[in-house]
Every structure is written in structure tokens, then in C-alpha cells.
Design a protein around this motif. Sequence first.
Motif, PDB file in Angstrom:
ATOM      1  N   THR A 119       1.947   6.882  -1.287  1.00 12.44           N
ATOM      2  CA  THR A 119       0.895   5.916  -1.583  1.00 12.44           C
ATOM      3  C   THR A 119       0.692   5.916  -3.092  1.00 12.44           C
ATOM      4  O   THR A 119       1.425   6.584  -3.824  1.00 12.44           O
ATOM      5  CB  THR A 119      -0.423   6.259  -0.856  1.00 12.44           C
ATOM      6  N   HIS A 120      -0.304   5.210  -3.560  1.00  8.31           N
ATOM      7  CA  HIS A 120      -0.546   5.129  -5.002  1.00  8.31           C
ATOM      8  C   HIS A 120      -0.839   6.493  -5.628  1.00  8.31           C
ATOM      9  O   HIS A 120      -0.549   6.707  -6.802  1.00  8.31           O
ATOM     10  CB  HIS A 120      -1.701   4.170  -5.298  1.00  8.31           C
ATOM     11  N   ASP A 121      -1.383   7.422  -4.840  1.00 10.18           N
ATOM     12  CA  ASP A 121      -1.771   8.705  -5.428  1.00 10.18           C
ATOM     13  C   ASP A 121      -1.428   9.927  -4.580  1.00 10.18           C
ATOM     14  O   ASP A 121      -1.840  11.032  -4.910  1.00 10.18           O
ATOM     15  CB  ASP A 121      -3.262   8.719  -5.732  1.00 10.18           C
TER      16      ASP A 121
ATOM     17  N   GLU B 128       0.791  -1.233   0.000  1.00 11.64           N
ATOM     18  CA  GLU B 128       0.000   0.000   0.000  1.00 11.64           C
ATOM     19  C   GLU B 128       0.821   1.280   0.000  1.00 11.64           C
ATOM     20  O   GLU B 128       0.347   2.313  -0.463  1.00 11.64           O
ATOM     21  CB  GLU B 128      -0.940   0.015   1.213  1.00 11.64           C
TER      22      GLU B 128
END
Length: 85
Positions: free
Chosen positions: A38-40, A24
Motif C-alpha cells: 500500500t502507500h505506506d 490503493e
Amino acid sequence: MLRVYAAAHGMNSPYHGVVEVSAEDITLRVNDRWVRFTHDALETSEGSTAGFALQEDGNILIGEVSEEMDMAAEQVARRMLQGSE
């Protein structure tokens, strides 16, 4: 890349960086400070946040700034390790 630059900049600092990786997020911890990807989003222990994205050309977008992945990792590690004194 983040681990390599954290180790390199740690040689000139009384602290060392610890990079934690999970599915994550990726977190760089230095002393009592941290920066989390994080991813975004990019978040810091000081409470600031910025958008984050890996682009198709291999660059990283942090906020509105696009940089090569290795240069962005070097900047983050340098700021964290130089700012911990």
C-alpha cells in the motif's frame, strides 16, 4: 518490475505469480500466498507487516532497509515463488 521478476522466477517454479494493481495497492499472489504493497505498508498472507515508502532518490524503503526498486522487486518475487513449494 514486479511483474517481470514474477514471470522470470515463475519459469523455475510449478506456480506462477499474478500481480494485481489498483489505485490503493499492488498485490502479488502465488498459489494461496500473497504480499500487498500500500502507500505506506507491506503486508503478507502470513500476517507480517512492515513500513513501505518510495523515496525521492527512487529507492524503496521496506521496514528499515532501503534498496533500489528493481532489486527489491526481484527479492520479493523470488521469495514468493521459491517459497511456494
